[in-house]
Design a protein around this motif. Structure first.
Motif, PDB file in Angstrom:
ATOM      1  N   GLY A   9      97.867  35.421 -20.997  1.00  0.00           N
ATOM      2  CA  GLY A   9      98.241  36.476 -21.925  1.00  0.00           C
ATOM      3  C   GLY A   9      97.041  37.295 -22.364  1.00  0.00           C
ATOM      4  N   TRP A  10      97.341  38.482 -22.887  1.00  0.00           N
ATOM      5  CA  TRP A  10      96.297  39.425 -23.295  1.00  0.00           C
ATOM      6  C   TRP A  10      95.951  39.178 -24.753  1.00  0.00           C
ATOM      7  CZ3 TRP A  10      95.771  43.817 -26.564  1.00  0.00           C
ATOM      8  CH2 TRP A  10      94.703  44.672 -26.258  1.00  0.00           C
ATOM      9  N   SER A  11      94.815  38.553 -24.993  1.00  0.00           N
ATOM     10  CA  SER A  11      94.410  38.219 -26.360  1.00  0.00           C
ATOM     11  C   SER A  11      92.927  37.914 -26.382  1.00  0.00           C
ATOM     12  CB  SER A  11      95.186  37.006 -26.892  1.00  0.00           C
ATOM     13  OG  SER A  11      94.788  35.822 -26.207  1.00  0.00           O
ATOM     14  N   ALA A  12      92.367  37.905 -27.577  1.00  0.00           N
ATOM     15  CA  ALA A  12      90.955  37.537 -27.714  1.00  0.00           C
ATOM     16  C   ALA A  12      90.717  36.121 -27.217  1.00  0.00           C
ATOM     17  CB  ALA A  12      90.526  37.683 -29.172  1.00  0.00           C
ATOM     18  N   TRP A  13      91.652  35.204 -27.492  1.00  0.00           N
ATOM     19  CA  TRP A  13      91.456  33.818 -27.090  1.00  0.00           C
ATOM     20  C   TRP A  13      91.456  33.633 -25.575  1.00  0.00           C
ATOM     21  CZ3 TRP A  13      89.776  29.215 -28.554  1.00  0.00           C
ATOM     22  CH2 TRP A  13      89.511  29.026 -29.905  1.00  0.00           C
ATOM     23  N   SER A  14      92.152  34.502 -24.858  1.00  0.00           N
ATOM     24  CA  SER A  14      92.070  34.444 -23.400  1.00  0.00           C
ATOM     25  C   SER A  14      90.645  34.698 -22.940  1.00  0.00           C
ATOM     26  CB  SER A  14      93.012  35.472 -22.774  1.00  0.00           C
ATOM     27  OG  SER A  14      94.359  35.137 -23.011  1.00  0.00           O
ATOM     28  N   SER A  15      89.982  35.683 -23.553  1.00  0.00           N
ATOM     29  CA  SER A  15      88.592  35.965 -23.189  1.00  0.00           C
ATOM     30  C   SER A  15      87.668  34.829 -23.619  1.00  0.00           C
ATOM     31  CB  SER A  15      88.140  37.288 -23.802  1.00  0.00           C
ATOM     32  OG  SER A  15      88.049  37.208 -25.218  1.00  0.00           O
ATOM     33  N   TYR A  16      87.940  34.201 -24.779  1.00  0.00           N
ATOM     34  CA  TYR A  16      87.123  33.070 -25.219  1.00  0.00           C
ATOM     35  C   TYR A  16      87.205  31.918 -24.210  1.00  0.00           C
ATOM     36  CZ  TYR A  16      87.368  35.265 -29.888  1.00  0.00           C
ATOM     37  OH  TYR A  16      87.311  36.124 -30.950  1.00  0.00           O
ATOM     38  N   LEU A  17      88.427  31.595 -23.818  1.00  0.00           N
ATOM     39  CA  LEU A  17      88.623  30.459 -22.901  1.00  0.00           C
ATOM     40  C   LEU A  17      87.992  30.737 -21.544  1.00  0.00           C
ATOM     41  CD1 LEU A  17      92.325  29.559 -23.764  1.00  0.00           C
ATOM     42  CD2 LEU A  17      90.280  28.269 -24.399  1.00  0.00           C
ATOM     43  N   LEU A  18      88.151  31.964 -21.062  1.00  0.00           N
ATOM     44  CA  LEU A  18      87.575  32.293 -19.759  1.00  0.00           C
ATOM     45  C   LEU A  18      86.055  32.258 -19.811  1.00  0.00           C
ATOM     46  CD1 LEU A  18      88.172  33.103 -16.868  1.00  0.00           C
ATOM     47  CD2 LEU A  18      88.239  35.493 -17.603  1.00  0.00           C
ATOM     48  N   GLY A  19      85.467  32.820 -20.858  1.00  0.00           N
ATOM     49  CA  GLY A  19      84.016  32.796 -20.983  1.00  0.00           C
ATOM     50  C   GLY A  19      83.470  31.386 -21.084  1.00  0.00           C
ATOM     51  N   SER A  20      84.119  30.550 -21.886  1.00  0.00           N
ATOM     52  CA  SER A  20      83.652  29.169 -22.029  1.00  0.00           C
ATOM     53  C   SER A  20      83.811  28.395 -20.726  1.00  0.00           C
ATOM     54  CB  SER A  20      84.407  28.462 -23.161  1.00  0.00           C
ATOM     55  OG  SER A  20      85.785  28.343 -22.861  1.00  0.00           O
ATOM     56  N   LEU A  21      84.862  28.708 -19.960  1.00  0.00           N
ATOM     57  CA  LEU A  21      85.051  28.045 -18.671  1.00  0.00           C
ATOM     58  C   LEU A  21      83.877  28.338 -17.735  1.00  0.00           C
ATOM     59  CD1 LEU A  21      86.897  26.453 -16.714  1.00  0.00           C
ATOM     60  CD2 LEU A  21      87.939  28.642 -16.090  1.00  0.00           C
ATOM     61  N   PHE A  22      83.470  29.583 -17.640  1.00  0.00           N
ATOM     62  CA  PHE A  22      82.337  29.931 -16.783  1.00  0.00           C
ATOM     63  C   PHE A  22      81.058  29.266 -17.275  1.00  0.00           C
ATOM     64  CE2 PHE A  22      84.999  33.049 -14.826  1.00  0.00           C
ATOM     65  CZ  PHE A  22      84.404  33.321 -13.598  1.00  0.00           C
ATOM     66  N   THR A  23      80.834  29.269 -18.581  1.00  0.00           N
ATOM     67  CA  THR A  23      79.624  28.657 -19.121  1.00  0.00           C
ATOM     68  C   THR A  23      79.588  27.161 -18.850  1.00  0.00           C
ATOM     69  OG1 THR A  23      79.435  30.327 -20.875  1.00  0.00           O
ATOM     70  CG2 THR A  23      78.320  28.231 -21.242  1.00  0.00           C
TER      71      THR A  23
END
Length: 492
Positions: free
Chosen positions: A73-87
């Motif tokens: 889904g399109w949300s701030a938390w989607s970007s948080y989860l994706l960024g943390s996954l890469f890190t």
């Protein structure tokens, strides 16, 4: 030569630590921020259309965001989860490589130190091109380790794919390519016909992957190259400025971003000295075996060459070095520091060395969380100068949404204005409007000319800017609507 371990080994306890670390920092960072990071908003804005490139950066991070949004889904938390996954995946590869080269205790100390680097804790919720690049840099290091120790064609094939994806993420991947070429020359791989063929094959694959974006670049007047020239590469500092700015950049890397890691390693060094006294003296000179030599050479290369190369860009070419350019490479500073301090697997497993590292890790992470809270809008010492995370985007969205809907005669579909502020407001609105960046269609290919002709746009203006008829609300922000053409008497 001692046998090389068969594959990457990440102990379960390390994996669990990474997951817990990510969860704690994501919860904390969300709790102290009034707005998501501007880079996350940028990606959530750009992913509204899939392009071969965007006006500031290559396309791959945005494509990945688009794919993830289809699931989450399109949300701030989607970007948080994706960024943390890469890190976290990048840190896992880093830890597994240290485990293979030097051993389990060495990898534990390296991981605990790397988690102290503020690029990875205080920015755990970031998703941007530097975060995506970090994964390709880590994978490249792992693949070069394979090429050095177990040369096979499949590693070259994989390296070509990773290099192409790296360049589609950020052109700074060229620094990792320089590291690989240094290893290729340093260890005489050029003498082997198979290795030369492998390198050429990797280059060909990378070029094929990058070619569509390169062709797109040739057609752009305001693409990523122009943006880089305006923001950093074209700074053209004088001699004094070059030396001062580069020194400041290096000091920020080691004694600001990496300071918690350096402090932890110094405590471990002190504990290791005590442990050495309890170990029996070696019977003779202890020479490292071949694989360890290759591994240490790779770690030295990945730890020292990137900051040295970028510093040379600052001194020789007058480039304005950006502080965030260390994101993809800073974790590799840790094994370089460990080598300087003489940390070894044998003594790290003795005595209380590892428990000291664990206690130091918990204490430093606690201090970092407290400092992050105390300097937020909710703490006792909020920043004196404006900081993006204190931008009251939800309050602004609530102040403009309902009046704008009334004037538009329906939902807000498009917001025109500053990129970060407009994107942040859009995240709070249930209709999920698209952003017309700075009102410029050339920067916003997800909005068609026909939509602009029809109108029905909410315009945002920063304090002190905008037309006289703009409505002023929270902190001086202004807004007005460009009504639909039918409502204003125009054609459809």
């Amino acid at each position: 030569m001692a046998p090389v371990r068969r594959g990457p080994q990440l102990p379960l306890a390390m994996a669990m630590l990474l997951l817990l670390f990510g969860a704690v920092w994501l919860w904390h960072l969300d709790s102290v921020a009034l707005s998501p990071p501007a880079d996350n908003i940028e990606q959530l804005t750009w992913m509204r259309s899939l392009e071969w490139g965007y006006y500031k950066h290559p396309p791959l991070p945005t494509w990945i965001m688009w794919a993830f949004v289809q699931l989450a889904g399109w949300s701030a938390w989607s970007s948080y989860l994706l960024g943390s996954l890469f890190t976290l995946v990048s840190l896992a590869i880093f830890s597994a490589l240290l485990h293979e080269i030097h051993g389990r205790h060495y990898a534990w100390v390296g991981l605990l130190a790397a988690l102290g680097i503020t690029f990875y804790n205080g920015r755990m919720n970031y998703y941007n091109h530097n975060i995506v690049l970090m994964l390709w840099v880590a994978l490249s290091a792992w693949l070069w380790w394979r090429i050095l120790t177990r040369p096979q064609r499949r590693w070259w094939l994989a390296l070509g794919v990773v290099a192409g994806l790296g360049m589609l993420s950020k052109y700074q991947y060229a620094v990792a390519a320089v590291c690989g070429l240094w290893l290729f020359v340093r260890h005489g791989l050029w003498r082997s016909p198979a290795q030369r063929q492998g390198l050429l094959m990797a280059l060909a694959i990378a070029l094929v992957i990058f070619l569509p974006h390169a062709l797109w670049l040739l057609e752009q007047e305001r693409g990523p190259i122009a943006y880089a020239m305006q923001s950093s590469l074209g700074a053209q500092f004088g001699p004094g400025q070059r030396l001062t700015a580069t020194a400041r950049w290096l000091l920020d890397w080691l004694f600001n971003r990496c300071l918690p890691a350096v402090l932890l390693l110094l405590l471990v060094w002190w504990a290791q000295r005590r442990a050495r006294r309890q170990l029996p003296s070696p019977s003779g000179p202890q020479e490292p075996h071949g694989a360890a030599v290759l591994g240490q050479s790779l770690l030295w290369c990945w730890g020292l060459l990137p900051p040295a190369f970028m510093a040379a860009m600052g001194v020789l070419w007058g480039v304005d070095l950006q502080l965030q350019w260390g994101t993809a490479f800073a974790l590799w500073t840790v094994p370089a520091c460990m080598a300087v301090l003489g940390l070894r697997e044998a003594t790290l497993r003795a005595g209380w060395t590892l428990p000291v590292a664990g206690v130091a890790f918990v204490a430093l992470q606690g201090l970092l969380v407290w400092q992050s809270y105390d300097t937020s809008a909710f703490g006792r010492h909020p920043p004196r100068s404006a900081h993006w995370r204190e931008f009251r985007s939800q309050a602004l969205a609530e102040a403009v949404a309902q009046p704008a809907r009334q004037e538009l005669g329906g939902p807000v579909r498009i917001i025109s204005g500053p990129a970060a502020a407009s994107g942040a407001v859009a995240l709070w609105l249930p209709e999920q409007p698209r952003v017309l960046i700075y009102g410029d269609p050339a920067l916003s290919p997800w909005i068609t000319p026909r939509e602009l002709e029809r109108g029905g746009i909410l315009e945002l203006w920063p304090p002190g800017e905008g037309p006289a008829d703009a409505h002023r609300v929270l902190d001086g922000w202004g807004w007005r609507v460009r009504p639909p053409a039918a409502a204003s008497g125009g054609g459809a």
